[in-house]
Design a protein around this motif. Structure first.
Motif, PDB file in Angstrom:
ATOM      1  N   ARG A  45       0.826  -1.210   0.000  1.00 44.87           N
ATOM      2  CA  ARG A  45       0.000   0.000   0.000  1.00 44.87           C
ATOM      3  C   ARG A  45       0.859   1.258   0.000  1.00 44.87           C
ATOM      4  O   ARG A  45       0.610   2.204  -0.737  1.00 44.87           O
ATOM      5  CB  ARG A  45      -0.933   0.026   1.220  1.00 44.87           C
ATOM      6  CG  ARG A  45      -2.141  -0.847   1.102  1.00 44.87           C
ATOM      7  CD  ARG A  45      -3.157  -0.535   2.197  1.00 44.87           C
ATOM      8  NE  ARG A  45      -2.634  -0.762   3.539  1.00 44.87           N
ATOM      9  CZ  ARG A  45      -2.656  -1.933   4.158  1.00 44.87           C
ATOM     10  NH1 ARG A  45      -3.178  -2.981   3.572  1.00 44.87           N
ATOM     11  NH2 ARG A  45      -2.184  -2.052   5.368  1.00 44.87           N
ATOM     12  N   LEU A 131      -8.187   1.914  -7.791  1.00 44.82           N
ATOM     13  CA  LEU A 131      -9.062   0.766  -7.550  1.00 44.82           C
ATOM     14  C   LEU A 131      -8.496  -0.153  -6.473  1.00 44.82           C
ATOM     15  O   LEU A 131      -9.220  -0.621  -5.600  1.00 44.82           O
ATOM     16  CB  LEU A 131      -9.270  -0.038  -8.837  1.00 44.82           C
ATOM     17  CG  LEU A 131     -10.237   0.523  -9.844  1.00 44.82           C
ATOM     18  CD1 LEU A 131     -10.211  -0.314 -11.125  1.00 44.82           C
ATOM     19  CD2 LEU A 131     -11.651   0.552  -9.280  1.00 44.82           C
ATOM     20  N   LEU A 133      -6.462   0.521  -4.068  1.00 41.57           N
ATOM     21  CA  LEU A 133      -6.459   1.144  -2.748  1.00 41.57           C
ATOM     22  C   LEU A 133      -7.838   1.636  -2.347  1.00 41.57           C
ATOM     23  O   LEU A 133      -7.976   2.396  -1.395  1.00 41.57           O
ATOM     24  CB  LEU A 133      -5.444   2.295  -2.696  1.00 41.57           C
ATOM     25  CG  LEU A 133      -3.987   1.912  -2.946  1.00 41.57           C
ATOM     26  CD1 LEU A 133      -3.095   3.140  -2.858  1.00 41.57           C
ATOM     27  CD2 LEU A 133      -3.524   0.837  -1.982  1.00 41.57           C
ATOM     28  N   GLY A 134      -8.838   1.239  -3.083  1.00 39.47           N
ATOM     29  CA  GLY A 134     -10.211   1.620  -2.747  1.00 39.47           C
ATOM     30  C   GLY A 134     -10.461   3.091  -2.930  1.00 39.47           C
ATOM     31  O   GLY A 134     -11.162   3.708  -2.132  1.00 39.47           O
ATOM     32  N   GLY A 135      -9.868   3.686  -3.971  1.00 36.07           N
ATOM     33  CA  GLY A 135     -10.054   5.112  -4.214  1.00 36.07           C
ATOM     34  C   GLY A 135      -9.231   5.977  -3.292  1.00 36.07           C
ATOM     35  O   GLY A 135      -9.370   7.180  -3.276  1.00 36.07           O
ATOM     36  N   ALA A 136      -8.343   5.352  -2.538  1.00 35.68           N
ATOM     37  CA  ALA A 136      -7.596   6.095  -1.526  1.00 35.68           C
ATOM     38  C   ALA A 136      -6.213   6.516  -1.986  1.00 35.68           C
ATOM     39  O   ALA A 136      -5.442   7.027  -1.204  1.00 35.68           O
ATOM     40  CB  ALA A 136      -7.472   5.242  -0.264  1.00 35.68           C
ATOM     41  N   THR A 142      -5.231   3.098   2.344  1.00 32.62           N
ATOM     42  CA  THR A 142      -6.193   2.130   2.858  1.00 32.62           C
ATOM     43  C   THR A 142      -6.918   1.613   1.653  1.00 32.62           C
ATOM     44  O   THR A 142      -7.146   2.345   0.708  1.00 32.62           O
ATOM     45  CB  THR A 142      -7.205   2.774   3.829  1.00 32.62           C
ATOM     46  OG1 THR A 142      -7.920   3.782   3.119  1.00 32.62           O
ATOM     47  CG2 THR A 142      -6.514   3.375   5.028  1.00 32.62           C
ATOM     48  N   GLY A 143      -7.262   0.379   1.624  1.00 38.98           N
ATOM     49  CA  GLY A 143      -7.895  -0.071   0.406  1.00 38.98           C
ATOM     50  C   GLY A 143      -8.568  -1.407   0.482  1.00 38.98           C
ATOM     51  O   GLY A 143      -8.367  -2.188   1.399  1.00 38.98           O
ATOM     52  N   LYS A 144      -9.366  -1.673  -0.532  1.00 34.74           N
ATOM     53  CA  LYS A 144     -10.149  -2.893  -0.644  1.00 34.74           C
ATOM     54  C   LYS A 144      -9.243  -4.089  -0.869  1.00 34.74           C
ATOM     55  O   LYS A 144      -9.409  -5.133  -0.262  1.00 34.74           O
ATOM     56  CB  LYS A 144     -11.140  -2.776  -1.794  1.00 34.74           C
ATOM     57  CG  LYS A 144     -12.148  -1.684  -1.622  1.00 34.74           C
ATOM     58  CD  LYS A 144     -12.989  -1.548  -2.868  1.00 34.74           C
ATOM     59  CE  LYS A 144     -13.888  -0.345  -2.754  1.00 34.74           C
ATOM     60  NZ  LYS A 144     -14.608  -0.081  -3.980  1.00 34.74           N
ATOM     61  N   TYR A 145      -8.296  -3.948  -1.789  1.00 31.49           N
ATOM     62  CA  TYR A 145      -7.458  -5.076  -2.157  1.00 31.49           C
ATOM     63  C   TYR A 145      -6.609  -5.560  -0.992  1.00 31.49           C
ATOM     64  O   TYR A 145      -6.395  -6.749  -0.818  1.00 31.49           O
ATOM     65  CB  TYR A 145      -6.558  -4.703  -3.328  1.00 31.49           C
ATOM     66  CG  TYR A 145      -5.534  -5.758  -3.646  1.00 31.49           C
ATOM     67  CD1 TYR A 145      -5.899  -6.914  -4.339  1.00 31.49           C
ATOM     68  CD2 TYR A 145      -4.225  -5.645  -3.207  1.00 31.49           C
ATOM     69  CE1 TYR A 145      -4.968  -7.908  -4.607  1.00 31.49           C
ATOM     70  CE2 TYR A 145      -3.296  -6.640  -3.474  1.00 31.49           C
ATOM     71  CZ  TYR A 145      -3.668  -7.757  -4.171  1.00 31.49           C
ATOM     72  OH  TYR A 145      -2.769  -8.740  -4.429  1.00 31.49           O
ATOM     73  N   LYS A 147      -6.925  -5.424   2.357  1.00 32.34           N
ATOM     74  CA  LYS A 147      -7.463  -5.632   3.714  1.00 32.34           C
ATOM     75  C   LYS A 147      -7.014  -6.939   4.282  1.00 32.34           C
ATOM     76  O   LYS A 147      -6.773  -7.882   3.631  1.00 32.34           O
ATOM     77  CB  LYS A 147      -8.993  -5.562   3.684  1.00 32.34           C
ATOM     78  CG  LYS A 147      -9.467  -4.163   3.541  1.00 32.34           C
ATOM     79  CD  LYS A 147     -10.949  -4.102   3.685  1.00 32.34           C
ATOM     80  CE  LYS A 147     -11.392  -2.658   3.603  1.00 32.34           C
ATOM     81  NZ  LYS A 147     -12.788  -2.499   3.671  1.00 32.34           N
TER      82      LYS A 147
END
Length: 147
Positions: A45, A131, A133-136, A142-145, A147
């Motif tokens: 990240r 995408l 990092l969840g738009g971060a 911080t992100g979706k991928y 976690k």
């Protein structure tokens, strides 16, 4: 890789070409990135966030109007982004940066075309990072991928 519509470097950087998981091939090689970080998701990240910020700054500087005598700093930027891209697995950006760097060194007539290709590659990589990092990518790691 999904075929891109014709665009200029400026358009690409103002509105990066969309990337979605459905495209089937990410502009970021996550296996390579995982190998580089020994599977440390926090480090992944952080590196993606740093690369995203560096790529944004690089694109901003690259958009500056070309002037006589600026080839040296453009070559240095291309070389830097090439190394950074390869480190995080942004292979397409690495290849495009290398082509741009070589065109600048050789005073090739295709410099503008190579800059446009690099801009498009940067846009796709930054979209993929957002995408992942969840738009971060703009706001921190911080992100979706991851976690």
């Amino acid at each position: 890789m999904a075929k891109l519509a014709d665009s200029t470097f400026l358009k690409c950087q103002a509105q990066p070409q969309p990337f979605s998981v459905a495209d089937g091939e990410s502009p970021i090689d996550l296996v390579h990135l995982s190998r580089q970080t020994f599977g440390d998701h926090d480090l992944e990240r952080e590196l993606l966030g740093l690369f995203d910020a560096q790529a944004a700054q690089f694109a901003k500087r690259l958009r500056a109007p070309a002037a006589p005598g600026d080839a040296d700093w453009r070559i240095a930027l291309a070389h830097t982004i090439k190394g950074s891209a390869r480190a995080v697995g942004a292979t397409e950006v690495g290849h495009a940066a290398e082509a741009y760097e070589q065109a600048l060194r050789g005073e090739d007539a295709s410099v503008a075309e190579k800059a446009e290709m690099l801009g498009a590659a940067i846009g796709r990589a930054r979209s993929a990072i957002a995408l992942l990092l969840g738009g971060a990518a703009q706001n921190g790691p911080t992100g979706k991928y991851f976690k």
